[in-house]
Design a protein around this motif. Structure first.
Motif, PDB file in Angstrom:
ATOM      1  N   PRO A 110       0.956  -0.781  -0.213  1.00 17.00           N
ATOM      2  CA  PRO A 110       0.184  -0.033  -0.015  1.00 17.00           C
ATOM      3  C   PRO A 110       0.806   1.326  -0.416  1.00 17.00           C
ATOM      4  N   THR A 111       1.915   1.432   0.624  1.00 13.83           N
ATOM      5  CA  THR A 111       2.783   2.310   1.091  1.00 13.83           C
ATOM      6  C   THR A 111       3.645   2.941  -0.862  1.00 13.83           C
ATOM      7  N   ALA A 112       3.595   1.705  -0.913  1.00 11.24           N
ATOM      8  CA  ALA A 112       4.765   1.308  -2.879  1.00 11.24           C
ATOM      9  C   ALA A 112       3.379   1.823  -3.486  1.00 11.24           C
ATOM     10  N   LEU A 113       1.996   1.451  -3.563  1.00  8.68           N
ATOM     11  CA  LEU A 113       1.483   2.369  -4.163  1.00  8.68           C
ATOM     12  C   LEU A 113       0.683   3.155  -3.971  1.00  8.68           C
ATOM     13  N   LEU A 114       1.586   4.533  -3.469  1.00  6.04           N
ATOM     14  CA  LEU A 114       0.681   6.233  -3.576  1.00  6.04           C
ATOM     15  C   LEU A 114       2.087   6.313  -4.568  1.00  6.04           C
ATOM     16  N   ALA A 115       2.904   5.723  -4.989  1.00  9.34           N
ATOM     17  CA  ALA A 115       3.777   6.512  -5.874  1.00  9.34           C
ATOM     18  C   ALA A 115       3.398   6.585  -7.413  1.00  9.34           C
ATOM     19  N   MET A 116       2.134   5.804  -7.442  1.00 15.72           N
ATOM     20  CA  MET A 116       1.513   5.149  -8.574  1.00 15.72           C
ATOM     21  C   MET A 116       0.595   6.826  -9.352  1.00 15.72           C
ATOM     22  N   PRO A 117       0.738   6.883 -10.462  1.00 16.19           N
ATOM     23  CA  PRO A 117      -0.511   9.111 -10.404  1.00 16.19           C
ATOM     24  C   PRO A 117      -1.849   8.278  -9.835  1.00 16.19           C
ATOM     25  N   GLY A 118      -2.241   8.863  -9.296  1.00 22.76           N
ATOM     26  CA  GLY A 118      -4.178   9.440  -9.138  1.00 22.76           C
ATOM     27  C   GLY A 118      -4.479   8.315  -8.057  1.00 22.76           C
ATOM     28  N   VAL A 119      -3.499   7.278  -7.208  1.00 22.86           N
ATOM     29  CA  VAL A 119      -3.873   7.235  -5.600  1.00 22.86           C
ATOM     30  C   VAL A 119      -3.835   7.351  -4.898  1.00 22.86           C
ATOM     31  N   ALA A 120      -2.670   8.576  -4.288  1.00 21.19           N
ATOM     32  CA  ALA A 120      -3.343   9.189  -3.439  1.00 21.19           C
ATOM     33  C   ALA A 120      -4.601  10.618  -3.642  1.00 21.19           C
ATOM     34  N   PRO A 121      -5.422  10.735  -4.411  1.00 21.67           N
ATOM     35  CA  PRO A 121      -6.226  11.587  -4.883  1.00 21.67           C
ATOM     36  C   PRO A 121      -7.300  10.266  -4.671  1.00 21.67           C
ATOM     37  N   LEU A 122      -7.016   9.595  -4.813  1.00 24.11           N
ATOM     38  CA  LEU A 122      -8.425   8.576  -4.872  1.00 24.11           C
ATOM     39  C   LEU A 122      -8.479   8.023  -2.871  1.00 24.11           C
ATOM     40  N   PHE A 123      -7.067   7.415  -2.257  1.00 26.90           N
ATOM     41  CA  PHE A 123      -6.889   7.536  -0.880  1.00 26.90           C
ATOM     42  C   PHE A 123      -7.542   8.446  -0.391  1.00 26.90           C
ATOM     43  N   ASP A 139       0.677  15.560  -1.543  1.00 23.30           N
ATOM     44  CA  ASP A 139       1.923  15.334  -2.939  1.00 23.30           C
ATOM     45  C   ASP A 139       3.157  15.391  -2.543  1.00 23.30           C
ATOM     46  N   ALA A 140       3.747  15.731  -1.228  1.00 20.84           N
ATOM     47  CA  ALA A 140       5.198  15.488  -0.883  1.00 20.84           C
ATOM     48  C   ALA A 140       5.172  13.839  -0.512  1.00 20.84           C
ATOM     49  N   MET A 141       4.114  13.300   0.255  1.00 22.73           N
ATOM     50  CA  MET A 141       4.311  11.519   0.535  1.00 22.73           C
ATOM     51  C   MET A 141       3.995  11.475  -0.799  1.00 22.73           C
ATOM     52  N   ALA A 142       2.743  10.996  -2.154  1.00 22.14           N
ATOM     53  CA  ALA A 142       3.468  10.599  -3.795  1.00 22.14           C
ATOM     54  C   ALA A 142       4.798  10.680  -3.771  1.00 22.14           C
ATOM     55  N   ARG A 143       4.762  11.822  -4.138  1.00 20.39           N
ATOM     56  CA  ARG A 143       6.271  12.531  -5.189  1.00 20.39           C
ATOM     57  C   ARG A 143       7.559  11.958  -4.327  1.00 20.39           C
ATOM     58  N   SER A 144       7.500  11.537  -3.191  1.00 22.30           N
ATOM     59  CA  SER A 144       8.966  11.015  -1.818  1.00 22.30           C
ATOM     60  C   SER A 144       8.267   9.507  -2.541  1.00 22.30           C
ATOM     61  N   ALA A 145       7.615   8.617  -1.690  1.00 19.95           N
ATOM     62  CA  ALA A 145       7.155   7.673  -3.184  1.00 19.95           C
ATOM     63  C   ALA A 145       7.865   6.846  -4.120  1.00 19.95           C
TER      64      ALA A 145
END
Length: 357
Positions: free
Chosen positions: A164-177, A227-233
Motif C-alpha cells: 500500500p505504501t508503494a502504491l502511493l507512487a502511482m499517479p492518481g492513488v493519493a487523491p483516491l486514497f 503531494d509530498a508523500m506521493a512524490r517522495s514515494a
C-alpha cells in the motif's frame, strides 16, 4: 496536467498557517534558507563544547521528531541536529517540486556545506536511509560514520504489508486514497501508522499517542501533505529502478564510512531478510538485529540504538577513523559532487555482528 496527476502546490510564502510543530524539552527549531529549499532543523544543546556533529534524517511521512527519543541519549557524545526534509515536518515544499532521492540528498548536502558542520555522524531511517546512503557515497568528506535504521534499499520481493505504501507512487492513488479516507479521524490514522511501523504498538505511551495525533491533525491541514508523500514515494520507487553507478546498492558499496546497520524482525516495510545483504554491501559494516522491533527501532528501542552507536563511535575513534575523512577526488575516494546523482533470531533477544568488508 492530466486528471490523475497531483494538484500543484502554492509557493511556500503563500501557504496557510497551521499549528506549530511540537518541540520537546531541550530542543530548538530554526529555519535555514538554501538554494531551492528551506529546511527546518531541530537541535539540542550538547553536554559540552567541541563534540563532533551528528545529523539525523527521517523516513517517508516522518519528521525530525522521529529522533527526539534518541538524541538526548547521545547528548554527551555528539552535537545533535535533525532535519525536516522538504515537504515534511515544518519544512515547506521544494521550489521545484522535486522529491527524488537525489533531490533529498542534495538538500542534505547543501545544508551541511552551508552550515560547515561536516564531517558528521549521519543517521537515516527508511527513506532517510536511502538518502544518507547516497550522501555518503557521493560526498565521503561529509560523513564520519553512517547509522542506518531499516534503510529503504531496493528489494526484489517487497513484503505484502509494504505494497500500500508503494502504491502511493502511482499517479492518481493519493487523491483516491484521500477521498476514501476522508471520514477517518486523526486517531484512526495514527493507529494505522503505528500498527504498520511499530513491532509492538503497545509500547507507545499515552502521551506519545496524543502527540502523534496532534501532529497528524496539523499535517492534514497542509495543502501539500499528500503531494509530498506521493512524490517522495515515487522518487523512492524510481531510485529502485536505477542501474549503473547511481543504483543504491552500487552506492552502498562505495560508502567508506564505518556503518551501523539496524534491522527489526517485525518490520512490515523493509524486509528483515535484507539485513545480511546490506551487511555484505557496505565495506565497513556492523549489523544489529532487533527481533521484536519494527520499522522505527530508534523510537521503539532508543536505548539499544544509542548503545550500539556508542560502540561504533568508540571503535571508529580507536581505529583513527573518527575525524579522518577523504576529500572528493583524492585517491580512494569516490568521484563525487554535491550536485551529482540520478533520478533473524527466534527469540526476543538482541543480536549483533561485526561484518568487515
Amino acid at each position: 496536467m492530466s486528471s490523475t496527476e497531483l494538484p500543484s502546490v502554492p509557493p511556500a510564502n503563500v501557504l496557510p498557517k497551521v499549528a506549530a510543530v511540537r518541540v520537546a524539552e531541550g530542543e530548538h527549531l530554526r529555519s535555514v534558507q538554501l538554494p531551492g529549499v528551506t529546511l527546518t532543523v531541530r537541535s539540542r544543546k550538547p553536554a559540552r563544547e567541541g563534540l563532533p556533529p551528528a545529523l539525523y534524517v527521517h523516513g517517508l511521512g516522518g519528521s525530525s521528531q522521529n529522533w527526539s527519543a534518541l538524541m538526548p541519549l547521545l547528548d554527551d557524545v555528539v552535537d545533535n541536529e535533525a532535519v525536516d526534509l522538504p515537504g515534511f515536518g515544518d519544512s515547506p515544499p521544494p521550489d521545484d517540486g522535486n522529491y527524488s532521492i537525489t533531490a533529498h540528498a542534495r538538500a542534505v548536502i547543501r545544508y551541511l556545506d552551508a552550515a560547515g558542520r561536516g564531517p558528521v555522524h549521519l543517521f537515516g531511517n527508511s527513506l532517510g536511509g536511502a538518502v544518507v546512503t547516497r550522501v555518503a557515497a557521493v560526498r565521503p568528506d561529509l560523513v564520519r560514520t553512517l547509522t542506518l535504521v531499516s534503510p529503504a534499499l531496493p528489494e526484489l520481493r517487497v513484503q505484502r504489508t509494504a505494497v500500500p505504501t508503494a502504491l502511493l507512487a502511482m499517479p492518481g492513488v493519493a487523491p483516491l486514497f484521500t477521498r476514501i479516507t476522508r471520514e477517518w479521524s486523526a486517531e484512526q490514522r495514527v493507529r494505522g501508522v503505528m500498527a504498520l511501523c511499530y513491532g509492538d504498538p503497545t509500547r507507545v505511551t499515552p502521551e506519545g499517542f496524543r502527540n502523534a495525533v496532534q501532529e497528524m491533525e496539523r499535517r492534514l491541514r497542509l495543502p501539500y501533505f499528500w503531494d509530498a508523500m506521493a512524490r517522495s514515494a515515487r522518487g523512492l520507487v524510481n531510485a529502485y529502478t536505477l542501474g549503473g553507478q547511481h543504483a543504491l546498492w552500487r552506492q552502498a558499496e562505495r560508502v567508506l564510512a564505518p556503518t551501523l546497520l539496524i534491522y527489526g524482525g517485525r518490520d512490515k516495510l523493509v524486509g528483515f531478510r535484507m539485513a545480511q545483504r546490506a551487511a555484505r554491501a557496505f565495506r565497513d559494516a556492523r549489523l544489529m538485529t532487533l527481533p521484536e522491533a519494527g520499522h522505527v527501532a530508534m523510537m521503539e528501542y532508543p536505548e539499544t540504538v544509542a548503545a550500539a552507536f556508542r560502540e561504533l563511535l568508540a571503535d571508529a575513534t580507536d581505529s583513527g577513523v573518527e575525524g579522518d575523512t577523504l576529500e572528493p577526488g583524492t585517491k580512494g575516494a569516490p568521484d563525487s559532487s554535491a550536485e551529482t546523482g540520478a533520478d533473524g533470531a527466534a527469540d526476543g533477544g538482541v543480536t549483533a555482528d561485526n561484518v568487515r568488508g
